[in-house]
Design an enzyme around this catalytic site. Structure first.
Site, PDB file in Angstrom:
ATOM      1  N   ARG A   1     -63.262 -53.464 -43.227  1.00 31.32           N
ATOM      2  CA  ARG A   1     -63.300 -54.899 -43.561  1.00 31.32           C
ATOM      3  C   ARG A   1     -63.212 -55.745 -42.292  1.00 31.32           C
ATOM      4  NH1 ARG A   1     -66.030 -54.136 -47.225  1.00 31.32           N
ATOM      5  NH2 ARG A   1     -65.908 -52.012 -46.437  1.00 31.32           N
TER       6      ARG A   1
ATOM      7  N   ASP B   1     -77.171 -50.898 -58.057  1.00 28.52           N
ATOM      8  CA  ASP B   1     -76.301 -51.251 -56.937  1.00 28.52           C
ATOM      9  C   ASP B   1     -74.931 -50.596 -57.115  1.00 28.52           C
ATOM     10  OD1 ASP B   1     -75.389 -52.515 -54.641  1.00 28.52           O
ATOM     11  OD2 ASP B   1     -74.904 -54.389 -55.663  1.00 28.52           O
ATOM     12  N   GLU B   2     -74.229 -50.352 -56.010  1.00 30.06           N
ATOM     13  CA  GLU B   2     -72.862 -49.796 -56.026  1.00 30.06           C
ATOM     14  C   GLU B   2     -72.796 -48.538 -56.909  1.00 30.06           C
ATOM     15  OE1 GLU B   2     -70.797 -50.775 -53.971  1.00 30.06           O
ATOM     16  OE2 GLU B   2     -70.810 -52.953 -53.697  1.00 30.06           O
TER      17      GLU B   2
ATOM     18  N   LYS C   1     -76.652 -53.405 -47.198  1.00 25.35           N
ATOM     19  CA  LYS C   1     -77.040 -52.870 -48.508  1.00 25.35           C
ATOM     20  C   LYS C   1     -77.750 -53.931 -49.355  1.00 25.35           C
ATOM     21  CE  LYS C   1     -73.680 -52.756 -51.444  1.00 25.35           C
ATOM     22  NZ  LYS C   1     -74.052 -53.822 -52.390  1.00 25.35           N
ATOM     23  N   THR C   2     -77.142 -55.113 -49.454  1.00 25.00           N
ATOM     24  CA  THR C   2     -77.722 -56.172 -50.285  1.00 25.00           C
ATOM     25  C   THR C   2     -79.075 -56.607 -49.746  1.00 25.00           C
ATOM     26  OG1 THR C   2     -75.517 -56.949 -50.921  1.00 25.00           O
ATOM     27  CG2 THR C   2     -77.348 -58.491 -51.206  1.00 25.00           C
TER      28      THR C   2
END
Length: 655
Positions: free
Chosen positions: A600, A223-224, A33-34
């Site tokens: 995670r 973002d987010e 995503k980033t």
């Protein structure tokens, strides 16, 4: 010009180089995503969009800085001219320039949380007839904050907070909120919530400023997006209304903060709000091995009301399937987790490669004690260690005083829980009692009651009753009853006065788990207190920031992070999913929370499902495996079961 096709996969490339118009990028866990946002910024700059006419909104300043630094590596210094930051910082910047139309000077004061609470506390003292029976300033401040972020009347929010432990009239809260707002105006100040409220109000009410900002910002990137609340989504919708170049990046599967205002509807309805919206999915996962992704995909496969996404592994290799351990109780679970940590170390992982992620903080008590006894270094990102927490220290002070009448520190800590009793008052009481407090002596208890101030006296009888019953409980080996009396007769009401409802409930859960620990301790209360003293003395070394340490964290705190090895304990009904969430019909969010926990993990995933929970009297009651575990097909897991500790003969059985 940069060849973005060499830097990005096809999905990322499509998002980063998309043409004009509204765009929703559904970035599943571990899909870059980033990286995609960074290259979107770089692409716009290279395409000729002036950097200062692009706005990048994030949820942390750190995220904004990281993205611009990475964009700079692609296109140079121009990236630093992008308007970037959190919603709060961007709104503050706009209000510094144009807030005069709302009556604020450019140099208006921004109140931090401590400033806010102090102002609210001062207003309570001068507004409420009996402040000692009124909710604490922290609680009132949180009600005011909720009302601002949810765009509701304070009185309506206050009605949701009414409880037995902290009774009040909603109108009283509204009166405090009104005076708080007036006081901020006098100080030419805004708190953090005001930055969002006033930023949106400015756009809604000042046509000149709105049209100027709408014209100026050619592109708005968020973002987010799944974590936005109503204020934030309305703000970005208004800002991007003219050019319609809004790019929302997020993952509905990872919307886990609705309890603090996030509205999943914002991302789910985005394509409907923006006509002609293009939707691009990022599904190529660079983080986890295939076996972990198989489990993650199953978790969300049948979830209702979602954007369908399937994680595809980029990593390969022959790696073990995730393991599911069916253990007897929390202590067996902690012992096995300790063995797993040792096993992972033997396989070449560092302590820092291992994370233990739990639904609620109290679920880590067994694990903390077991790791500490074995000198395994760990850090806690979800709060302080269990025996460093205020409410646990208060309870332990009571227990220490029950067994040791000469414990001055415990006596003074306990007395200072009473209203109006500070350090000087507690020291004076200790001196007047002859430097000892025999809780079994009625004369001693009555003497202390006579020494207390007017505010404290009404609360002494129930606490005195706790002490009166304590020795009898201990004689009958009812250690759990000693703690239960303290909580039921005195401390639960204290928590209700000192903490917001949700935090008070969490602390009660901690104390219930602590009670079970004490009641089941083979050495009794005194041995348990000695153990605690030993573990507390290890805290300083354990918290050395330079040490290689296992991470202990709630799943909420772990979002956005990753570890090679992830261990998830207490996958049992009433624990994960939590009993409260189940009762309130919030299973969808609990499912998303479990998905976040699973995703995670990079290399190894270990799940634990205990069969029983401790009760405060030392007994046990059965619990069923979590529904999330039951839904995972058996062929995706290596399933192991152990017999209870007292019946173990052959160790683990593989299913």
């Amino acid at each position: 010009m940069t060849d973005f096709s060499r830097l990005l996969n096809p999905e990322q490339l499509a998002a980063a180089t998309a043409g004009d118009g509204p765009l929703l990028v559904l970035a599943a866990a571990g899909t870059g995503k980033t990286r995609t946002l960074v290259h979107r910024v770089a692409y716009l700059i290279e395409r000729g969009v002036p950097p200062d006419r692009t706005m990048l909104l994030t949820f942390t300043n750190r995220a904004a800085r990281e993205m611009l630094e990475r964009a700079e590596a692609v296109v140079g210094d121009a990236a630093h001219s992008v308007w970037s930051g959190t919603f709060h910082s961007v709104c503050a910047r706009i209000l510094r320039r144009y807030g005069s139309s709302l009556g604020y000077r450019p140099g208006f004061l921004i109140l931090d949380e401590d400033d806010q609470r102090k102002l609210v506390g001062d207003i309570i003292k001068t507004t409420v007839a009996d402040p000692k029976d009124f909710p604490k300033k922290e609680v009132v401040a949180k009600m005011i904050s909720e009302a601002a972020n949810e765009q509701m009347e304070v009185e309506d929010v206050a009605e949701r907070w009414m409880t037995r432990a902290a009774g009040f009239e909603p109108g009283e809260i509204a009166a405090v909120a009104k005076k708080y707002a007036a006081r901020k105006r006098e100080l030419d100040a805004m708190d953090f919530d005001d930055l969002l409220v006033n930023g949106l109000t400015l756009l809604r009410t000042n046509e000149r400023v709105r049209e100027m900002l709408q014209e100026h910002f050619l592109h708005v990137l968020v973002d987010e997006y799944q974590d936005t609340n109503g204020l934030q989504s309305d703000f970005t919708d208004l800002l991007a209304a003219k050019h319609r170049n809004i790019m929302a990046v997020g993952d509905d599967f990872q919307c886990i903060y609705t309890w603090r205002g996030a509205q999943i509807e914002n991302i789910m309805e985005f394509p409907n709000r923006w006509e002609g919206c293009r939707v691009i999915k990022l599904e190529a996962n660079y983080r986890s091995v295939p076996g972990i992704l198989d489990v993650a995909n199953v978790v969300m496969r049948d979830a209702p009301g979602q954007f369908e996404k399937t994680l595809r592994p980029i990593r390969g290799g022959s790696v073990d399937r995730p393991r599911l351990y069916h253990v007897y109780d929390g202590r067996d679970q902690a012992d096995e987790i300790l063995r797993l940590v040792s096993e992972m170390r033997g396989r070449g992982f560092r302590y820092g490669d291992i994370a233990i992620l739990y639904r609620s903080h109290f679920q880590s008590i067994d694990v903390q004690m077991t790791l500490a006894r074995s000198r395994v270094p760990f850090r806690i990102t979800s709060g302080v260690g269990v025996f460093e927490q205020v409410h646990v220290k208060d309870t332990l002070a009571y227990l220490r005083l029950v067994v040791n009448p000469l414990d001055e520190l415990s006596f003074r800590r306990l007395v200072e829980l009473l209203p109006g009793m500070g350090a000087k008052g507690s020291a004076k009481c200790w001196e007047k009692l002859g430097y000892r407090f025999d809780c079994d002596s009625r004369e001693c208890r009555d003497a202390l009651g006579g020494l207390l101030g007017a505010k404290a006296k009404p609360l002494w009888p129930p606490l005195s009753k706790c002490f009166e019953c304590a020795k009898e409980h201990l004689a009958e080996d009812e250690v759990g009853e000693v703690v239960e009396d303290f909580v039921d007769l005195f401390y639960e009401a204290h928590l209700g006065r000192e903490w917001p409802d949700d935090e008070a409930e969490d602390r009660l859960e901690d104390l219930k788990e602590l009670t079970g620990q004490i009641a089941s301790n083979p050495g009794g209360l005194e041995a348990f207190l000695s153990d605690v003293a030993l573990l507390t003395n290890l805290d300083a070394a354990r918290n050395d920031p330079n040490r290689d340490r296992v991470t202990l964290s709630t799943v909420h705190q772990a979002k956005g992070m990753e570890w090679p090895v992830v261990i998830v304990p207490w996958l049992a009904e009433g624990m994960f999913p939590s009993g409260k969430a189940t009762e309130e019909g919030r299973m969808d969010e609990e499912r998303r929370l479990f998905y976040v926990a699973v995703t995670r993990a990079k290399d190894c995933l270990f799940l634990f499902a205990p069969q029983v929970r401790k009760m405060s009297d030392g007994g046990m009651f059965p619990v069923n495996p979590s529904v999330f575990v039951k839904e995972i097909p058996s062929n995706l897991l290596v399933t192991l079961r152990s017999a209870p500790r007292s019946f173990q003969s052959g160790g683990w059985r593989r299913w």
